[in-house]
Design a protein around this motif. Structure first.
Motif, short mmCIF file in Angstrom:
data_model
loop_
_atom_site.label_atom_id
_atom_site.label_comp_id
_atom_site.label_asym_id
_atom_site.label_seq_id
_atom_site.Cartn_x
_atom_site.Cartn_y
_atom_site.Cartn_z
N LEU A 28 0.86 -1.41 -0.11
CA LEU A 28 0.07 0.18 -0.04
C LEU A 28 0.83 1.18 -0.07
CD1 LEU A 28 -2.92 -0.81 2.66
CD2 LEU A 28 -2.98 -0.45 0.36
N CYS A 57 0.34 3.74 1.57
CA CYS A 57 0.74 4.50 2.83
C CYS A 57 1.82 3.89 3.72
CB CYS A 57 -0.76 4.45 3.49
SG CYS A 57 -1.12 3.04 3.98
N CYS A 67 -3.46 7.45 1.79
CA CYS A 67 -4.53 6.82 1.39
C CYS A 67 -5.80 7.86 1.51
CB CYS A 67 -5.02 5.52 2.29
SG CYS A 67 -3.80 4.38 1.74
N CYS A 85 -8.64 6.70 3.75
CA CYS A 85 -8.57 6.57 5.24
C CYS A 85 -8.58 8.06 5.96
CB CYS A 85 -7.21 5.91 5.52
SG CYS A 85 -7.57 4.02 4.92
N CYS A 142 -5.37 3.45 11.37
CA CYS A 142 -5.78 2.77 10.49
C CYS A 142 -5.24 0.93 10.81
CB CYS A 142 -5.32 2.73 9.01
SG CYS A 142 -6.14 1.78 7.44
N ARG A 169 -3.46 -0.65 7.46
CA ARG A 169 -2.20 -0.17 7.41
C ARG A 169 -1.33 -0.80 8.44
NH1 ARG A 169 0.86 3.82 9.72
NH2 ARG A 169 2.39 4.69 8.18
S1 FES Z 1 -3.85 4.53 5.65
FE1 FES Z 1 -3.34 3.22 4.13
S2 FES Z 1 -4.86 1.80 4.35
FE2 FES Z 1 -5.60 3.22 5.69
#
Ligand code: FES
Ligand code: FES
Lengths: 149, 149
Positions: free
Chosen positions: B90, B92, B101, B104, B110, B113
């Motif tokens: 991901l 993030c 993201c 989010c 999160c 994450r």
């Molecule tokens: S901040 Fe990346 S998935 Fe939630």
DNA sequence: AACTAATCCTACTAATTCAATAGAATAAAT
DNA sequence: ATTTATTCTATTGAATTAGTAGGATTAGTT
């Protein structure tokens, strides 16, 4: 990289897991707004998750989606596979999307493959033991951590 | 999934690592044929690796490429990053290709994450300790294993 | 100096995948 | 019947990835 589709799928299921106890169908539009997922795209994703046994749906007025299993039983690796994302970093080590590497003469003695195999195992170890419940618990933990300090 | 570009980059470097002791420049076409990598594509890849300090090149007749470092010092995570592939699942959680993201609300709480962060760590742990030499050794090991049984 | 064999550089194109959308059909509740 | 949903089929647009073309440059060879 996880596709947006996979990420949306996970997010949507987490959202449903939060209301699992209600036993009331949740509308697409509700999830879409809450998780900021494009309405029509989410629609397609949820149908796919339903076709693969993760969701139940109810049509018509007051319809919507419900988790088909307990949040503890739905794990990340499964969601990712359904939503089309191979987990492995190379096709030659993928369980579900296997394809031989054309350039490599002999798969069984390929050193690169051997390493990537290890990576896959480490990845799957985590993703296949992490359920929707685990994620909710992590969120609780993180919230506490950041509120209390 | 690793891009073809990344895979080709790794393959090319392995090929060069095998002849590291010779100290003789290796032609693009030689690598291209040996590893079945499209000639022109490989050309672009090698230039990039050179610009990032992994290769030395020599122009003109008898020119070609040489590893700029000992095969033990060139690790997979580095090659993958140079050849453009984010390692994280991901944006993030990516160190080198970070992006927040959008969906989010709060990154730090999160749950998804948090899990993917663990996956990234496990992945990088392996990729950043595996050098070209390690891969060659693995190949030796695998060859023995399959010849002797 | 001329020739040849190589990398280097700029630009382009093709192909594929990903993300998203449109709109009509179907089902259930009131 | 009307409204509120999901379902289905099909298409589109955007972005990324993969690969190509062709000439400029550099260095060795004769
Ligand atoms: S901040 Fe990346 S998935 Fe939630
Ligand atoms: S067989 Fe897949 S990388 Fe060699």
């Amino acid at each position: 990289m996880l596709s947006k589709k996979s990420k949306y799928a996970i997010k949507a299921l987490i959202s449903l897991a939060k209301r699992y106890e209600n036993k009331v169908p949740v509308k697409i539009s509700e999830i879409s707004e809450e998780e900021k997922i494009p309405r029509k795209f989410l629609e397609a994703i949820l149908v796919e998750l339903r076709n693969n046994g993760l969701l139940h749906s109810k049509m018509g007025a007051n319809g919507g989606y419900l988790l088909a299993k307990h949040p503890e039983e739905i794990v990340l690796s499964h969601i990712i596979r359904i939503s089309g994302g191979p987990i492995a970093m190379l096709p030659c080590v993928s369980l579900n999307f296997y394809e031989p590497c054309e350039e490599c003469v002999n798969e069984s003695t390929c050193g690169l493959r051997d390493v990537i195999l290890e990576v896959r195992e480490a990845t799957i170890r985590i993703l296949s033991k992490t359920s929707l419940s685990d994620i909710l618990q992590r969120e609780e933990g993180l919230k506490k951590k950041f509120n209390l300090i």
